[in-house]
Design a protein around this motif. Structure first.
Motif, PDB file in Angstrom:
ATOM      1  N   ILE A  29      35.108  47.855  60.535  1.00  0.00           N
ATOM      2  CA  ILE A  29      35.483  46.554  61.112  1.00  0.00           C
ATOM      3  C   ILE A  29      34.463  45.471  60.778  1.00  0.00           C
ATOM      4  CG2 ILE A  29      36.770  47.599  63.020  1.00  0.00           C
ATOM      5  CD1 ILE A  29      34.367  46.909  64.845  1.00  0.00           C
ATOM      6  N   ASN A  30      33.270  45.868  60.295  1.00  0.00           N
ATOM      7  CA  ASN A  30      32.214  44.918  59.954  1.00  0.00           C
ATOM      8  C   ASN A  30      31.783  44.116  61.187  1.00  0.00           C
ATOM      9  OD1 ASN A  30      30.361  43.287  58.688  1.00  0.00           O
ATOM     10  ND2 ASN A  30      31.883  42.022  57.620  1.00  0.00           N
ATOM     11  N   PRO A  31      30.949  44.699  62.053  1.00  0.00           N
ATOM     12  CA  PRO A  31      30.589  44.033  63.300  1.00  0.00           C
ATOM     13  C   PRO A  31      29.606  42.875  63.140  1.00  0.00           C
ATOM     14  CG  PRO A  31      29.390  46.098  63.090  1.00  0.00           C
ATOM     15  CD  PRO A  31      30.352  46.041  61.934  1.00  0.00           C
ATOM     16  N   TYR A  32      29.143  42.629  61.909  1.00  0.00           N
ATOM     17  CA  TYR A  32      28.170  41.555  61.710  1.00  0.00           C
ATOM     18  C   TYR A  32      28.808  40.205  62.011  1.00  0.00           C
ATOM     19  CZ  TYR A  32      25.146  38.154  59.498  1.00  0.00           C
ATOM     20  OH  TYR A  32      24.349  37.062  59.272  1.00  0.00           O
ATOM     21  N   GLY A  33      28.054  39.347  62.677  1.00  0.00           N
ATOM     22  CA  GLY A  33      28.527  37.986  62.918  1.00  0.00           C
ATOM     23  C   GLY A  33      27.806  37.362  64.094  1.00  0.00           C
ATOM     24  N   LEU A 466      37.482  39.635  64.110  1.00  0.00           N
ATOM     25  CA  LEU A 466      36.113  39.296  63.723  1.00  0.00           C
ATOM     26  C   LEU A 466      36.104  38.389  62.495  1.00  0.00           C
ATOM     27  CD1 LEU A 466      34.505  42.822  64.205  1.00  0.00           C
ATOM     28  CD2 LEU A 466      33.996  40.796  65.568  1.00  0.00           C
ATOM     29  N   ALA A 467      37.043  38.619  61.566  1.00  0.00           N
ATOM     30  CA  ALA A 467      37.077  37.842  60.322  1.00  0.00           C
ATOM     31  C   ALA A 467      37.366  36.371  60.590  1.00  0.00           C
ATOM     32  CB  ALA A 467      38.118  38.433  59.369  1.00  0.00           C
ATOM     33  N   TRP A 468      38.394  36.079  61.403  1.00  0.00           N
ATOM     34  CA  TRP A 468      38.714  34.657  61.602  1.00  0.00           C
ATOM     35  C   TRP A 468      37.674  33.973  62.492  1.00  0.00           C
ATOM     36  CZ3 TRP A 468      39.621  32.063  66.107  1.00  0.00           C
ATOM     37  CH2 TRP A 468      40.176  32.729  67.210  1.00  0.00           C
ATOM     38  N   ASN A 469      37.063  34.711  63.394  1.00  0.00           N
ATOM     39  CA  ASN A 469      35.972  34.116  64.172  1.00  0.00           C
ATOM     40  C   ASN A 469      34.738  33.855  63.301  1.00  0.00           C
ATOM     41  OD1 ASN A 469      36.284  33.734  67.235  1.00  0.00           O
ATOM     42  ND2 ASN A 469      37.409  35.625  66.841  1.00  0.00           N
ATOM     43  N   ARG A 470      34.493  34.749  62.341  1.00  0.00           N
ATOM     44  CA  ARG A 470      33.373  34.547  61.420  1.00  0.00           C
ATOM     45  C   ARG A 470      33.579  33.267  60.602  1.00  0.00           C
ATOM     46  NH1 ARG A 470      33.804  39.109  59.314  1.00  0.00           N
ATOM     47  NH2 ARG A 470      32.458  40.212  60.792  1.00  0.00           N
ATOM     48  N   PRO A 538      40.644  29.335  54.571  1.00  0.00           N
ATOM     49  CA  PRO A 538      41.365  30.609  54.459  1.00  0.00           C
ATOM     50  C   PRO A 538      40.591  31.741  55.120  1.00  0.00           C
ATOM     51  CG  PRO A 538      40.314  30.050  52.372  1.00  0.00           C
ATOM     52  CD  PRO A 538      40.099  28.879  53.279  1.00  0.00           C
ATOM     53  N   VAL A 539      41.336  32.691  55.692  1.00  0.00           N
ATOM     54  CA  VAL A 539      40.745  33.845  56.364  1.00  0.00           C
ATOM     55  C   VAL A 539      41.201  35.115  55.642  1.00  0.00           C
ATOM     56  CG1 VAL A 539      40.529  35.122  58.531  1.00  0.00           C
ATOM     57  CG2 VAL A 539      40.772  32.625  58.570  1.00  0.00           C
ATOM     58  N   ASN A 540      40.264  35.985  55.335  1.00  0.00           N
ATOM     59  CA  ASN A 540      40.581  37.240  54.657  1.00  0.00           C
ATOM     60  C   ASN A 540      40.999  38.284  55.692  1.00  0.00           C
ATOM     61  OD1 ASN A 540      40.790  39.373  52.864  1.00  0.00           O
ATOM     62  ND2 ASN A 540      38.590  39.780  52.854  1.00  0.00           N
ATOM     63  N   THR A 541      42.315  38.368  55.945  1.00  0.00           N
ATOM     64  CA  THR A 541      42.837  39.314  56.936  1.00  0.00           C
ATOM     65  C   THR A 541      43.448  40.527  56.244  1.00  0.00           C
ATOM     66  OG1 THR A 541      44.983  38.217  57.002  1.00  0.00           O
ATOM     67  CG2 THR A 541      43.323  37.462  58.572  1.00  0.00           C
ATOM     68  N   TRP A 542      43.502  41.639  56.969  1.00  0.00           N
ATOM     69  CA  TRP A 542      44.123  42.855  56.442  1.00  0.00           C
ATOM     70  C   TRP A 542      45.600  42.931  56.804  1.00  0.00           C
ATOM     71  CZ3 TRP A 542      39.903  47.104  57.696  1.00  0.00           C
ATOM     72  CH2 TRP A 542      38.817  46.918  56.829  1.00  0.00           C
ATOM     73  N   LEU A 547      46.373  34.857  62.253  1.00  0.00           N
ATOM     74  CA  LEU A 547      45.572  33.692  61.850  1.00  0.00           C
ATOM     75  C   LEU A 547      45.015  33.903  60.452  1.00  0.00           C
ATOM     76  CD1 LEU A 547      43.502  32.426  64.916  1.00  0.00           C
ATOM     77  CD2 LEU A 547      45.037  31.124  63.467  1.00  0.00           C
ATOM     78  N   GLN A 548      45.752  33.467  59.461  1.00  0.00           N
ATOM     79  CA  GLN A 548      45.327  33.628  58.069  1.00  0.00           C
ATOM     80  C   GLN A 548      44.705  32.353  57.511  1.00  0.00           C
ATOM     81  OE1 GLN A 548      49.147  35.168  56.539  1.00  0.00           O
ATOM     82  NE2 GLN A 548      48.122  37.145  56.373  1.00  0.00           N
ATOM     83  N   LYS A 549      44.829  31.259  58.266  1.00  0.00           N
ATOM     84  CA  LYS A 549      44.185  29.995  57.896  1.00  0.00           C
ATOM     85  C   LYS A 549      43.748  29.267  59.160  1.00  0.00           C
ATOM     86  CE  LYS A 549      46.405  28.920  53.460  1.00  0.00           C
ATOM     87  NZ  LYS A 549      47.242  27.935  52.724  1.00  0.00           N
ATOM     88  N   LEU A 550      42.628  28.608  59.077  1.00  0.00           N
ATOM     89  CA  LEU A 550      42.164  27.711  60.130  1.00  0.00           C
ATOM     90  C   LEU A 550      42.039  26.307  59.535  1.00  0.00           C
ATOM     91  CD1 LEU A 550      39.381  29.915  61.763  1.00  0.00           C
ATOM     92  CD2 LEU A 550      41.564  29.316  62.799  1.00  0.00           C
TER      93      LEU A 550
END
Length: 565
Positions: A29-33, A466-470, A538-542, A547-550
């Motif tokens: 999940i990549n918890p870094y952020g 986590l990705a879109w919040n990052r 753009p958000v890199n989602t799986w 939310l694929q764009k902000l």
């Protein structure tokens, strides 16, 4: 398949497998952020103050006891300094301890490692468990302390060892100092101890001392907080509601049944993979005997579903879980329903299937609750069996009752499936002791498929959240580097809370409630009316939806933006 069963027959291999899966999940999940999640910005401020200023501090936004969690988070920040990543890792570690505690608790009750393994996998597959573990919210640390406390209480009741019981009470005290609902452990233990030892003065005295100890810890802690942090405005607000006259002027009976139905629907969908494992030829015969009761329960659940929610598809009560994955999405257009993400057709189908599973699971929950109450009330069982049943039934009831009468979030329901799993085992004791028929092939493979799908879905949704919040925080930090003032940004609840929280802030009808001064720049899932596109992110989602764009919108001069009210 025989080799698989043989490998997972030992507790050591079961725990190794669970640990391996958890570590892989936490890594993927990549918890870094460096960003908070939901309310945990307020909790993180306490850790930051302790690490960097060596001073105890609690944000006035804090409503929980929290102190044990502050210490836990601080331990993980000490090596390299304060960071949200360190706090996230601390909760992921607590999540692993929680899974170990779940296994230990179920095994202590059942003496059945296979049942303990299934129960632990059920928690691992819970859509909220991984998501909440990737935050610094109180839910996972509280759950972890709760299951470890109960495991020692059960061991103490079974082995009649007072020291083991004291360890359980000590862990209950730690749970209480994370969240006030830890008081349920003290009260539940008191009832269970009296049931175990009988109605005599010694047993009643020890039970009373247990309740008094829990209340004393809570009251002394509140007095200490009043002295250290007199400006707390949200602390203990839910408990204080019970002393407010206006609280009892609300439609409490309606709220209780509404919230209870929500709890049953969510618990039902979480328990559905387990209920499938109960389907054998013998159990089908038993179900046929109770066919009229099951039909009545199905009618009641469907009727309540239409009465309270007009047939709305799951999830019916958004907080952590929503139709697009994990939440909450605390940005302006999503929070105020000014914009709705497009819902693809296959997602509607998935939501429909989940709703069917939730309805059938709800019937299973109600069916076994009736069976549990009958078992504890009428069956001639031993004092030990009755005491353990009373422990879990009373802890579940006391834990749930306060939230049933006021604000209920889906994350509050996290411990209930584990507690219910044990109660179901106790109610099925006679059936389990006889030779079990094998699980029917179709339900078995369907249950395994649900476990697997839920597990993969949990990883994907947590990664995407986590990705879109990052992306959100990186873009907002870039705005600050470009010279934009903090007070000119509406970056969402967590961003403005972390940077601009002020207990005396006055809410304005044309701005978000979260401490927005000037909304010259607004981050959202769309470009709001009265704003022009400043930046597309753009958000890199799986997952292929969500939310694929902000967007960062810039206010048009002399515009009259849409009211948030």
């Amino acid at each position: 398949m025989e080799h698989v069963y043989a490998y997972f027959s030992t507790q050591k291999n079961q725990l190794l497998f669970i640990s391996f899966i958890w570590i892989i999940s936490a890594t993927v999940i990549n918890p870094y952020g460096e960003f908070p999640f939901n309310d945990d910005w307020a909790y993180a401020q306490s850790v930051q103050s302790l690490v960097e200023k060596h001073k105890f501090f609690m944000s006035p936004w804090t409503s929980t006891n929290l102190v044990v969690q502050i210490i836990w988070g601080t331990l993980f920040c000490l090596p390299f300094g304060f960071s949200f990543t360190a706090l996230r890792i601390s909760t992921l570690a607590a999540g692993l301890f929680g899974l170990w505690g779940t296994h230990r608790l179920i095994y202590k009750v059942t003496d059945d490692s296979r049942y303990a393994f299934i129960g632990t996998l059920l928690m691992l597959a819970n859509p909220m468990y991984l998501g909440l573990s990737a935050s610094f919210m109180t839910d996972i640390p509280f759950y972890t302390l709760m299951v470890w406390s109960l495991s020692y209480m059960v061991a103490g009741l079974r082995e009649d060892k007072f020291l083991t019981l004291l360890i359980g009470i000590f862990l209950a005290a730690l749970a209480l100092l994370v969240r006030q609902l830890g008081i349920s452990l003290f009260v539940g233990f008191s009832f269970a101890y009296v049931a175990r030892k009988g109605m005599n003065w010694k047993a009643i005295s020890i039970g009373a001392i247990s309740i008094a100890a829990g209340l004393a810890i809570q009251l002394l802690y509140q007095r200490w907080l009043d002295y250290m942090m007199p400006e707390l405005i949200a602390y203990n607000v839910q408990a204080n509601n019970f002393f407010s006259k206006s609280f009892y002027e609300r439609p409490l009976v309606h709220d209780f049944f509404n919230n209870s139905f929500v709890a049953v629907m969510y618990t039902g969908v979480f328990m559905a993979p387990y209920f499938l494992l109960l389907l054998t030829k013998g159990s089908l015969a038993s179900l046929r005997k109770n066919l009229l009761q099951l039909i009545c329960l199905i009618g009641i659940v469907i009727g309540l579903w239409f009465y309270f929610f007009q047939g709305m598809l799951m999830p019916i009560w958004w907080n952590i879980l929503n139709a697009f994955g994990l939440g909450p999405m605390l940005i302006r257009d999503m929070f105020y329903r000014m914009y709705t993400l497009p819902t693809p057709g296959f997602l509607h189908i998935a939501m429909g299937l989940i709703t069917i599973g939730s309805i059938l699971g709800s019937v299973g929950v109600l069916f076994f609750l009736i069976k549990i109450i009958r078992y504890l009330s009428y069956r001639p069982i031993s004092a030990l069996q009755r005491s353990i049943g009373i422990l879990f039934l009373s802890v579940t009831a006391i834990y749930y009752l306060p939230m049933s009468l006021q604000g209920l979030f889906d994350r509050y329901l996290l411990p209930i499936p584990a507690l219910l799993l044990i109660l179901i085992y106790i109610a099925r004791t006679d059936t389990i002791q006889t030779k079990q028929a094998p699980i029917l092939s179709l339900p078995l493979y369907l249950s395994i498929s649900l476990f697997f799908i839920s597990f993969v879905y949990n990883i994907c949704t947590t990664h995407d959240y986590l990705a879109w919040n990052r992306v959100r925080w990186q873009s907002l930090n870039n705005l600050l580097k470009q010279g934009v003032k903090l007070t000119d940004i509406d970056g969402g609840f967590e961003f403005n809370g972390w940077h601009l929280y002020n207990s005396s802030y006055k809410v304005s009808s044309d701005k978000s409630f979260w401490w927005v001064h000037n909304d010259k720049y607004v981050l959202a899932a769309s470009v709001l009316p009265g704003f022009t596109l400043f930046q597309e992110l753009p958000v890199n989602t799986w997952l292929p939806y969500g939310l694929q764009k902000l967007y960062i919108g810039k206010k048009i001069d002399d515009s009259n933006p849409q009211s948030t009210q």
